[in-house]
Design a protein around this motif. Structure first.
Motif: not given
Length: 385
Positions: A251-263
């Motif tokens: 399940e989607v629990v949010g988004v990555f805010k930093t790092g290589a996978r940000a967004g």
């Protein structure tokens, strides 16, 4: 009667199976008055002269003696040794009969212990084979000592058995003689193997997979659970008798805010409990060890009573079980077995066992040649067509 004790040492793929095309015969040991050892494919030395000496000693013998001797005879025949017309004595088989068929496939150590003869050397099995070191890589002196020890221990067991049998009634003596000679027929049958239409088996496997998929699609209309596993006893028990199935879903629990996978979306596995209403009552006494679950085997399913809907589901499950068994045990199972055993394509080498059933009857294994249903028999061809 002039006896010759024999034993072989081979490479270890699939426990030295004689029909595994990757295996080789490394050593042959013979013992009459003294041990004679012949290296075959233990190193790069030519071995034709050794095979001729082995044949010569077998020609002079009246009875060939071994422990699980069918294994040794397969290997001798594979390398061109002829033992047609010889009598044989399998100490393993004789012990199985003399002790009332109570202990399947007794080991040489256990039989030697039975007669207070000590035990064989285990250094090769434990320190080399046990560590996956193949036979050609075992030091010659260690391997030869091991082989001589087996020959001498087998001879002692043979002598004890001859003494014991002499005290039995002639009926027992004849029985043991017949079983030993039957062994030669079984050796011939195993060695020839069965011609197997592997291409047709693969075609039928795909057809069965399609039929099973159709049944699963129909079952889905009843349970509506993507993760449902019809091969799981726990899933089937919950589905039929009522219960809870726990599944994990991403399940989607949010988004990555930093790092290589940000967004990018952040996911994690979340457990969900799926509850099923009872379709049928479980049979009394069909409880499984795991609390809350009940048997879903064929006999149990055939005995269940319920609504029209429940009966439809049970019929689907029973039909699916038949198709799944045919697929896994035969159409795919036999092909997979042939590949795993490194047998020649299109040929199966089942074992015919004299030292298994307490009743004394013949049994079969790997694969069970006595348990093929009518449809699977069409995959076997005669070599005389």
């Amino acid at each position: 009667m002039r006896s010759l004790i024999l034993d072989v040492e081979t490479t270890i793929s699939n426990k030295g199976n004689p029909f595994d095309e990757t295996n080789k015969l490394c050593y042959v040991g013979l013992l009459d008055t003294s041990p004679n050892l012949f290296s075959i494919e233990y190193n790069n030395e030519p071995y034709r002269a050794y095979l001729e000496k082995i044949q010569s000693q077998i020609n002079e013998a009246e009875i060939l003696v071994g422990f699980n001797i069918k294994f040794d005879l397969h290997w001798l025949r594979k390398y061109g040794i002829n033992f047609v017309g010889k009598r044989v004595w399998d100490c393993q088989l004789v012990h199985f009969i003399l002790t009332g068929q109570q202990n399947p496939y007794p080991s040489l150590n256990s039989v030697a212990s039975y007669y207070d003869l000590g035990s064989k050397l285990d250094v090769v099995a434990q320190e080399y084979w046990g560590n996956k070191i193949d036979t050609p890589n075992i030091p010659r002196d260690i391997l030869e000592e091991y082989l001589i020890g087996d020959l001498q221990l087998t001879q002692k067991v043979y002598e004890k058995q001859r003494e014991e049998i002499a005290s039995h009634a002639k009926g027992m003596q004849r029985l043991i003689s017949l079983h030993n000679q039957d062994l030669l027929i079984l050796q011939e049958m195993e060695y020839n193997g069965l011609l197997f239409d592997e291409e047709q088996s693969n075609i039928l496997a795909k057809e069965l997979e399609e039929q099973i998929k159709k049944i699963d699609d129909i079952l889905y209309e009843y349970h509506s659970l993507v993760e449902f596993n019809p091969n799981s006893t726990e899933h089937l028990s919950s589905f039929l008798y009522g219960g809870t199935i726990t599944v994990k879903r991403k399940e989607v629990v949010g988004v990555f805010k930093t790092g290589a996978r940000a967004g990018q979306q952040k996911e994690r596995w979340v457990e969900h409990e799926i509850n099923f209403e009872k379709l049928v009552n479980p049979l009394k006494g069909s409880e499984l060890e795991k609390e809350g679950y009940y048997s879903t085997d064929e006999q149990t399913l055939k005995s269940l009573k319920g609504s029209k809907k429940a009966k439809e589901i049970i019929e689907l499950l029973l039909h699916r079980a038949i198709l799944e068994k045919r697929l896994s045990a035969y159409y795919k199972g036999l092909v997979d077995l042939r590949k795993d055993m490194n047998w020649h394509e299109g040929r199966l080498y089942g074992q015919l066992n004299q030292c298994v059933a307490r009743t004394g009857r013949l049994s079969s294994s790997k694969p069970n040649l006595q348990n093929f249903d009518g449809e699977i028999k069409t995959l076997f061809r005669s070599r005389y067509d």
